[in-house]
Scaffold this active site. Sequence first.
Site, PDB file in Angstrom:
ATOM      1  N   CYS A 145       0.816  -1.226   0.000  1.00 58.32           N
ATOM      2  CA  CYS A 145       0.000   0.000   0.000  1.00 58.32           C
ATOM      3  C   CYS A 145       0.848   1.275   0.000  1.00 58.32           C
ATOM      4  CB  CYS A 145      -0.956   0.001   1.188  1.00 58.32           C
ATOM      5  SG  CYS A 145      -2.120  -1.370   1.125  1.00 58.32           S
TER       6      CYS A 145
ATOM      7  N   HIS B 170      -3.373   7.474   1.916  1.00 60.01           N
ATOM      8  CA  HIS B 170      -3.749   6.122   1.492  1.00 60.01           C
ATOM      9  C   HIS B 170      -5.144   5.839   2.059  1.00 60.01           C
ATOM     10  CE1 HIS B 170      -3.915   1.954   0.726  1.00 60.01           C
ATOM     11  NE2 HIS B 170      -3.687   1.560   1.967  1.00 60.01           N
TER      12      HIS B 170
ATOM     13  N   ASN C  62      -9.943   0.059  -0.376  1.00 60.10           N
ATOM     14  CA  ASN C  62      -8.482   0.115  -0.359  1.00 60.10           C
ATOM     15  C   ASN C  62      -7.947  -0.529  -1.636  1.00 60.10           C
ATOM     16  OD1 ASN C  62      -5.768  -0.224   0.095  1.00 60.10           O
ATOM     17  ND2 ASN C  62      -5.985  -1.070   2.163  1.00 60.10           N
TER      18      ASN C  62
HETATM   19  O1  UT7 Z   1      -3.688  -0.792   3.549  1.00 63.08           O
HETATM   20  C1  UT7 Z   1      -2.831  -1.525   4.370  1.00 63.08           C
HETATM   21  C2  UT7 Z   1      -3.084  -1.223   5.754  1.00 63.08           C
HETATM   22  N1  UT7 Z   1      -4.324  -1.813   6.178  1.00 63.08           N
HETATM   23  C3  UT7 Z   1      -5.020  -1.201   7.086  1.00 63.08           C
HETATM   24  O2  UT7 Z   1      -4.638  -0.114   7.432  1.00 63.08           O
HETATM   25  C4  UT7 Z   1      -6.198  -1.876   7.702  1.00 63.08           C
HETATM   26  C5  UT7 Z   1      -6.101  -1.673   9.156  1.00 63.08           C
HETATM   27  N2  UT7 Z   1      -7.155  -2.262   9.940  1.00 63.08           N
HETATM   28  C6  UT7 Z   1      -8.439  -1.884   9.900  1.00 63.08           C
HETATM   29  O3  UT7 Z   1      -8.826  -1.109   9.073  1.00 63.08           O
HETATM   30  C7  UT7 Z   1      -9.362  -2.371  10.996  1.00 63.08           C
HETATM   31  O4  UT7 Z   1      -8.602  -3.010  11.990  1.00 63.08           O
HETATM   32  C8  UT7 Z   1     -10.465  -3.324  10.522  1.00 63.08           C
HETATM   33  C9  UT7 Z   1     -11.461  -2.572   9.690  1.00 63.08           C
HETATM   34  C10 UT7 Z   1      -9.871  -4.451   9.709  1.00 63.08           C
HETATM   35  C11 UT7 Z   1     -11.200  -3.896  11.719  1.00 63.08           C
HETATM   36  O5  UT7 Z   1     -11.654  -2.853  12.545  1.00 63.08           O
HETATM   37  P1  UT7 Z   1     -11.354  -2.902  14.100  1.00 63.08           P
HETATM   38  O6  UT7 Z   1     -11.913  -1.667  14.659  1.00 63.08           O
HETATM   39  O7  UT7 Z   1      -9.915  -3.138  14.310  1.00 63.08           O
HETATM   40  O8  UT7 Z   1     -12.143  -4.164  14.520  1.00 63.08           O
HETATM   41  P2  UT7 Z   1     -13.052  -4.274  15.773  1.00 63.08           P
HETATM   42  O9  UT7 Z   1     -12.159  -4.444  16.939  1.00 63.08           O
HETATM   43  O10 UT7 Z   1     -14.046  -3.196  15.816  1.00 63.08           O
HETATM   44  O11 UT7 Z   1     -13.868  -5.569  15.464  1.00 63.08           O
HETATM   45  C12 UT7 Z   1     -13.265  -6.796  15.378  1.00 63.08           C
HETATM   46  C13 UT7 Z   1     -14.442  -7.746  15.383  1.00 63.08           C
HETATM   47  C14 UT7 Z   1     -14.028  -9.180  15.436  1.00 63.08           C
HETATM   48  O12 UT7 Z   1     -15.003  -9.893  16.164  1.00 63.08           O
HETATM   49  P3  UT7 Z   1     -14.746 -10.335  17.689  1.00 63.08           P
HETATM   50  O13 UT7 Z   1     -13.537 -11.202  17.630  1.00 63.08           O
HETATM   51  O14 UT7 Z   1     -14.528  -9.060  18.437  1.00 63.08           O
HETATM   52  O15 UT7 Z   1     -16.008 -11.047  18.026  1.00 63.08           O
HETATM   53  C15 UT7 Z   1     -14.101  -9.584  13.992  1.00 63.08           C
HETATM   54  O16 UT7 Z   1     -14.357 -10.963  13.840  1.00 63.08           O
HETATM   55  O17 UT7 Z   1     -15.165  -7.545  14.174  1.00 63.08           O
HETATM   56  C16 UT7 Z   1     -15.283  -8.794  13.503  1.00 63.08           C
HETATM   57  N3  UT7 Z   1     -15.232  -8.548  12.092  1.00 63.08           N
HETATM   58  C17 UT7 Z   1     -16.330  -8.336  11.345  1.00 63.08           C
HETATM   59  N4  UT7 Z   1     -17.634  -8.276  11.631  1.00 63.08           N
HETATM   60  C18 UT7 Z   1     -18.499  -8.052  10.624  1.00 63.08           C
HETATM   61  C19 UT7 Z   1     -14.135  -8.480  11.301  1.00 63.08           C
HETATM   62  N5  UT7 Z   1     -14.501  -8.253  10.032  1.00 63.08           N
HETATM   63  C20 UT7 Z   1     -15.863  -8.169  10.044  1.00 63.08           C
HETATM   64  C21 UT7 Z   1     -16.799  -7.934   9.016  1.00 63.08           C
HETATM   65  N6  UT7 Z   1     -18.099  -7.874   9.358  1.00 63.08           N
HETATM   66  N7  UT7 Z   1     -16.441  -7.748   7.738  1.00 63.08           N
END
Ligand code: UT7
Length: 329
Positions: A120, A256, A286
């Site tokens: 990225c 980005h 992304n």
């Molecule tokens: O471009 C390269 C760099 N990449 C990035 O910068 C991406 C960086 N990361 C992110 O953008 C975020 O961490 C995410 C969008 C991937 C996730 O957001 P988050 O705020 O870190 O997640 P969260 O803590 O709010 O939620 C995590 C939960 C998990 O469930 P449990 O374990 O807490 O029950 C996941 O299983 O959300 C669950 N989850 C989803 N739920 C519904 C993960 N993906 C999904 C989904 N739909 N698509």
Amino acid sequence: MSNRESNTVYSRIAGTGGYLPERILTNQELEAMVDTSDEWITSRTGIQQRHIAADNEFTLDLAEHASRQAISNAGLQTSDIDLIVVATTTPDQVFPSTACLLQSRLDIHGCPAFDVQAVCTGFVYAFSVADKFIRTGTSRCALVVGAETFSRIIDWTDRNTCVLFGDGAGAVVIQAHDAPGVYSTHLHADGDYASLLHVPSGVSNNLAAVQEGRAYVEMSGTEVFKMAVNTLGRIVDETLEANQMTRDDVDWLVPHQANLRIINAIAKKLNLPMEKVILTVAQQGNTSAASIPLALHEGITNGNIQRGETVMIEGFGGGFTWGSALLRY
Ligand code: UT7
């Protein structure tokens, strides 16, 4: 290090281009594919839809569309280009590089053409390399491209990753100029974090996964998120200090486009209202190396970014890699 005093030749953006595949994949469609919801995707990432390349459409095709537009918008001919640098993680072939294939498509012959791989952050790396070619007098007119068909390395059953990425290409033509232009570029990497965001197979290691179409992105999203916010916060300071500028000097942020919440944090760090941040994440998701040049193209095309204004670009990605550039458009 700031390059500001080191040479009297600078590079300056002459034109930009962008291309997105026709097919749009909405959050609602993803709801039918994995256990997710439009509400979750929108609130956690800001993404509403992304573009997906057609089966017969490849990274090279996307790159060609964006490049032709950038060269045309610069008021130049393909024959004016004397350097091609393509940032991609999803090249069409193991070799030749996408840059060489693009060179042939554009009927350009003889000039250096090569790919850079920084996921990225790839466009920032490519832009920095091309800027240095121009500053040293090696090149006068560079085509810098970020192009990806990231959808091809996504596991469409993994909700942790499949909602985040899309396909596209952005291109920028930079030319030698007697005033900035690009003030400085800043590149970093730390390979110790490789396993937090990677495709853990390739040509040399586990070719079978590639051949069977199982070479997929794996990401520890929350860890990547935290590192991205902290690291990008630091590079904003580094970039301003290198140019003896303050955050008040920055007119536009072109980040980005991984996650709206990461972008919000960096805008806050720069004390920039969100109206001064170019956002494409909702419509494009992304697109990895393509996201920054696509956003730059959008900001310029829609008349937001004006000649003479100061623009900061920044990115973070697998490696980890991260980088920034400060420029006068
Ligand atoms: O471009 C390269 C760099 N990449 C990035 O910068 C991406 C960086 N990361 C992110 O953008 C975020 O961490 C995410 C969008 C991937 C996730 O957001 P988050 O705020 O870190 O997640 P969260 O803590 O709010 O939620 C995590 C939960 C998990 O469930 P449990 O374990 O807490 O029950 C996941 O299983 O959300 C669950 N989850 C989803 N739920 C519904 C993960 N993906 C999904 C989904 N739909 N698509």
